[in-house]
Each structure stands twice: as structure tokens, then as C-alpha cells.
Design a protein around this motif. Structure first.
Motif, mmCIF file in Angstrom:
data_model
loop_
_atom_site.group_PDB
_atom_site.id
_atom_site.type_symbol
_atom_site.label_atom_id
_atom_site.label_comp_id
_atom_site.label_asym_id
_atom_site.label_seq_id
_atom_site.Cartn_x
_atom_site.Cartn_y
_atom_site.Cartn_z
ATOM 1 N N LEU A 277 0.730 -1.135 0.024
ATOM 2 C CA LEU A 277 -0.135 0.091 -0.015
ATOM 3 C C LEU A 277 0.914 1.307 -0.221
ATOM 4 N N VAL A 278 0.818 2.059 -0.938
ATOM 5 C CA VAL A 278 1.485 3.385 -1.043
ATOM 6 C C VAL A 278 0.526 4.200 -0.693
ATOM 7 N N THR A 280 0.622 8.539 0.504
ATOM 8 C CA THR A 280 1.422 9.521 -0.004
ATOM 9 C C THR A 280 0.898 11.008 0.825
ATOM 10 N N THR A 285 6.249 9.697 1.210
ATOM 11 C CA THR A 285 5.433 8.391 0.615
ATOM 12 C C THR A 285 5.890 7.204 1.599
ATOM 13 N N ARG A 287 5.606 3.073 2.112
ATOM 14 C CA ARG A 287 5.062 1.605 1.511
ATOM 15 C C ARG A 287 4.869 0.618 2.490
ATOM 16 N N GLU A 341 -6.596 4.590 -4.999
ATOM 17 C CA GLU A 341 -6.493 4.052 -6.405
ATOM 18 C C GLU A 341 -6.363 2.390 -6.070
ATOM 19 N N ARG A 351 -10.365 4.888 -9.495
ATOM 20 C CA ARG A 351 -9.837 5.912 -8.882
ATOM 21 C C ARG A 351 -11.416 6.746 -8.136
ATOM 22 N N ARG A 401 -2.965 2.548 -3.678
ATOM 23 C CA ARG A 401 -2.245 3.801 -3.361
ATOM 24 C C ARG A 401 -3.318 4.695 -2.715
ATOM 25 N N THR A 403 -3.485 8.811 -1.782
ATOM 26 C CA THR A 403 -2.926 10.066 -1.640
ATOM 27 C C THR A 403 -3.740 11.115 -1.023
#
Length: 407
Positions: A277-278, A280, A285, A287, A341, A351, A401, A403
Motif C-alpha cells: 500500500l503506497v 502519500t 511516501t 510503502r 486508487e 480511482r 495507493r 494520496t
């Protein structure tokens, strides 16, 4: 003299049921029902586009038609389940009423001359837009409920713009005809251009015809409504998607629209070694493996999934990491918006944007478990979003991801 074999002739229409009282009763029912449909439809649109996020927006050229959009609330947690359930169930239930109303006024569509005055011309134009818009909205709505996307283009802009055209014509028609309709219902007198000059012998009374229409609506209600709430009617909801038994059994045996296979999710991408899982945000960031997530504080929420097609699940027990804790990990004391995402590479809503109030709600989770066990692949393993009162498509599955920041 007009030829009685042509629909432009009053003598062509012979049914003894047609008349201002019958039409007016149906019109008053539709006045209330369609108003509720329009309001709940706008609420659904606001839920899809909380505060008008361009990420979720499927109608970017709407202009002033998006004036009412706001940050969709998370309380009560069953809000979208209720509003969209009412929207879909009421829409299907009103189909017999709509068809009966159109049948009752069909002679006016062929009446000559086309316009006798400015008022009459406006009435005819509103009637054409009303009939065309009504058939378009109800047809696309039913096709969407059945997951049959045979119409050209995307359902979202077609239904949205169609709704505004239809409702504008509906309001114009109601303003012109409401006083007359109320007068006809009160007096119950049968006179005017809808009454056949040489009617056939009656086989049923007008009140009997209304009972028939009402019975058809009741039948549609009983075979549709059950997928919007819990109870015995879930077994009779044959006309809504997933109208049979719940899929499978066990902790993951509740409804879905999209399987992992359909979404193109490869098990190699979701395994412990491959998936990350990223996250940000302000501090950069991070991970995270699934094991990393499991070492964070875990919380539980009992929430349903509710979809635009009108179906919803019972409350399921989800367990995972709070979205606001992930926002804090990304450097935010006050949770901001988040863009989520999916591993899914194609299709709408791979998204999705969530607003700050949705991220901040303590029941909003990046879920890792459901009903005491790992998520199944079809329910979004290794991690998925679950947010109170949000449409199902915003509860992104197979999250890859996140953000955080203003969107």
C-alpha cells in the motif's frame, strides 16, 4: 369531417376509461412520486460527487446544474442505503402509473391543430418533452438496475442531463395542469377532449382500472424493494440484481457487483510478497505491507454496502485501520481529502475521491477483515475502503495507493 380510422380523429379513441378524472388521479400520484424521485436522484449525485470532486465527476460540463453539491455526510450511516433504495424502488413501482397516465392522454398527442394558442403550444411542447423524457429516464434507470448497459455512452451523464430535461418539462406541465387536475378530482365530472365521443361498452370501471394499476405497482414493489433493506422481502426481490440467493456462504457471502476476475485482479499482485500500500502525503511516501498494516491499531465498524442499482447488504462487521490514522501517518493532524486508487486498471471508479469529513469519521476504515476473517478476493483482498453512507463504488476494492491532500 375527420376520418375515424385515423388517430387524429376523436372517434378513433373508443375506450370508455379515458377521462379527466382518471388522468388527474394518475397525474397527482406522479406529481408526488416524481418529485421524490428527482430529489433522491440529486442526493445520489451529491453522494457520488461529494463537494464536487473532479475525480468522481462524470459530468464535467454540467455548469450551474451542480449548484447544490456538498460534502456528503457520514451520518446516519445508512443514509445512502435509504435514499437510493427509495429512488430505485419508487421508480420501478411507478412504472404502471406512468404507462397508464401516458395511455390516458395519448389522444392529445395526435390532436389537431398542433397549437391553438401560445398557452396551448407551451402545453404541447411540455407534453412532448415530458413523455420523451419520462420514457428515457425510466428506461435507462431500469436498464441500469438490471446492469444492462445497452444504451450509448455512460449512464451517469445520460441519466443526469435527462433528469433535468424531464423535470423541467414536468414542472412546466404541473404548473399548467395542476389546478385543473385538482378540480377534476374533486368534481369527478367526465367531460372534455379525453372523453370518447362514441365509447365502446365498458368492461371495467375507472376505479377498477385504478385498482389494476395499483396492483401492478404493488407487485413491482414486492419484487423489487427487498434488496434495499433487511427482512422477508429480500427473498421476493426478483427484479433487482442478485435477486436469487446470496452468493456463497460464510463471512464473504454477501453481494458484490464486480468479481476480482472481472476486474482483472491477478492473485500474484495481491500476495504477501508482492502487494504494497503506497501512502502519500505531507511527509512524503510510505510503502506498507499487509503485515505492517496489521501492526497498526485496528478498529471495527458495522456498515452496509449500498449501490446505485438500489441493492444493499445487511450490516457487515469490518475490521481494519482507520483512514484518519493513515492520514496522520502521512503527516496530517486534521484529516484532509484522499484519492484512493485500485489495482484495477480499467473501468469507472478505479480511482475515487473521499472528502475530509469522510476520512475523519472514526468508522471509515481501510478494511482488512470482514465478519471475523480475511477479505475474500471478490470483496477486495488484501485491503478495501469502507465508509459510512458512501455509495458502493466509493468503497474502493483492491486498494493500491492512497494520496492525502486537498482535491
Amino acid at each position: 369531417m375527420s376520418d375515424p380510422r385515423l388517430p387524429t380523429s376523436p372517434g378513433f379513441w373508443r375506450s370508455p376509461l379515458r377521462g379527466p378524472w382518471f388522468t388527474s388521479v394518475l397525474g397527482l400520484v406522479l406529481l408526488v412520486g416524481i418529485t421524490v424521485l428527482f430529489v433522491t436522484g440529486l442526493m445520489s449525485y451529491a453522494a457520488y460527487n461529494p463537494g464536487l470532486s473532479p475525480v468522481n465527476d462524470k459530468t464535467p460540463d454540467k455548469g450551474i446544474l451542480g449548484f447544490y453539491l456538498f460534502a456528503w455526510p457520514t451520518n446516519p450511516y445508512w443514509l445512502y442505503r435509504l435514499t437510493q433504495g427509495v429512488h430505485v424502488t419508487l421508480g420501478i413501482t411507478l412504472i404502471p402509473v406512468l404507462l397508464a397516465k401516458l395511455w390516458s392522454v395519448v389522444p392529445r398527442l395526435f390532436a389537431l391543430p398542433p397549437a391553438r394558442s401560445l398557452t396551448h403550444a407551451l402545453e404541447r411542447i411540455s407534453l412532448l418533452l415530458l413523455v420523451g423524457g419520462g420514457l428515457f429516464e425510466f428506461t435507462t434507470g431500469v436498464l441500469n438496475v438490471q446492469l444492462d448497459y445497452v444504451f450509448p455512452g455512460s449512464f451517469y451523464p445520460l441519466h443526469f442531463y435527462g433528469a433535468w430535461v424531464f423535470f423541467a418539462a414536468f414542472v412546466a406541465h404541473a404548473v399548467l395542469k395542476l389546478p385543473t387536475a385538482v378540480r377534476h378530482v374533486r368534481r369527478a365530472r367526465e367531460e372534455g377532449d379525453l372523453v370518447a365521443p362514441r365509447p365502446d361498452a365498458p368492461t371495467v370501471s375507472r376505479r377498477g382500472a385504478l385498482w389494476l394499476v395499483g396492483g401492478g405497482s404493488l407487485l413491482l414493489f414486492l419484487t423489487t424493494a427487498g434488496r434495499s433493506f433487511d427482512g422477508p422481502l429480500r427473498r421476493t426481490a426478483l427484479l433487482t440484481p442478485h435477486g436469487g440467493a446470496e452468493p456463497g456462504s460464510g463471512p464473504g457471502g454477501f453481494q458484490i457487483n464486480k468479481t476480482a476476475r472481472y476486474a482483472g485482479i491477478d492473485t500474484a499482485e495481491t500476495g504477501e510478497e508482492a502487494w504494497r500500500l503506497v501512502v502519500t502525503g505531507r511527509t512524503g511516501t510510505v510503502r506498507l505491507t499487509r503485515a505492517d498494516l496489521l501492526r497498526l491499531p485496528l478498529h471495527s465498524s458495522a456498515l452496509p454496502i449500498a449501490c446505485v442499482e438500489g441493492w444493499s447488504t445487511s450490516d457487515q462487521w469490518w475490521r481494519g485501520v482507520r483512514l484518519r490514522d493513515l492520514a496522520a501517518l502521512a503527516g496530517y493532524d486534521d484529516p484532509p481529502d484522499v484519492l484512493v486508487e485500485s489495482l484495477q486498471r480499467h473501468g469507472a471508479f478505479r480511482r475515487a475521491a473521499l472528502r475530509a469529513n469522510q476520512v475523519a469519521d472514526p468508522r471509515s476504515l481501510l478494511a482488512l477483515y470482514v465478519n471475523g476473517e480475511d477479505l475474500t478476493p471478490d470483496h477486495g483482498y488484501p485491503a478495501r475502503i469502507i465508509v459510512p453512507a458512501a455509495p458502493g463504488v466509493l468503497n474502493t476494492k483492491w486498494v493500491a495507493r492512497m494520496t492525502f491532500g486537498d482535491l
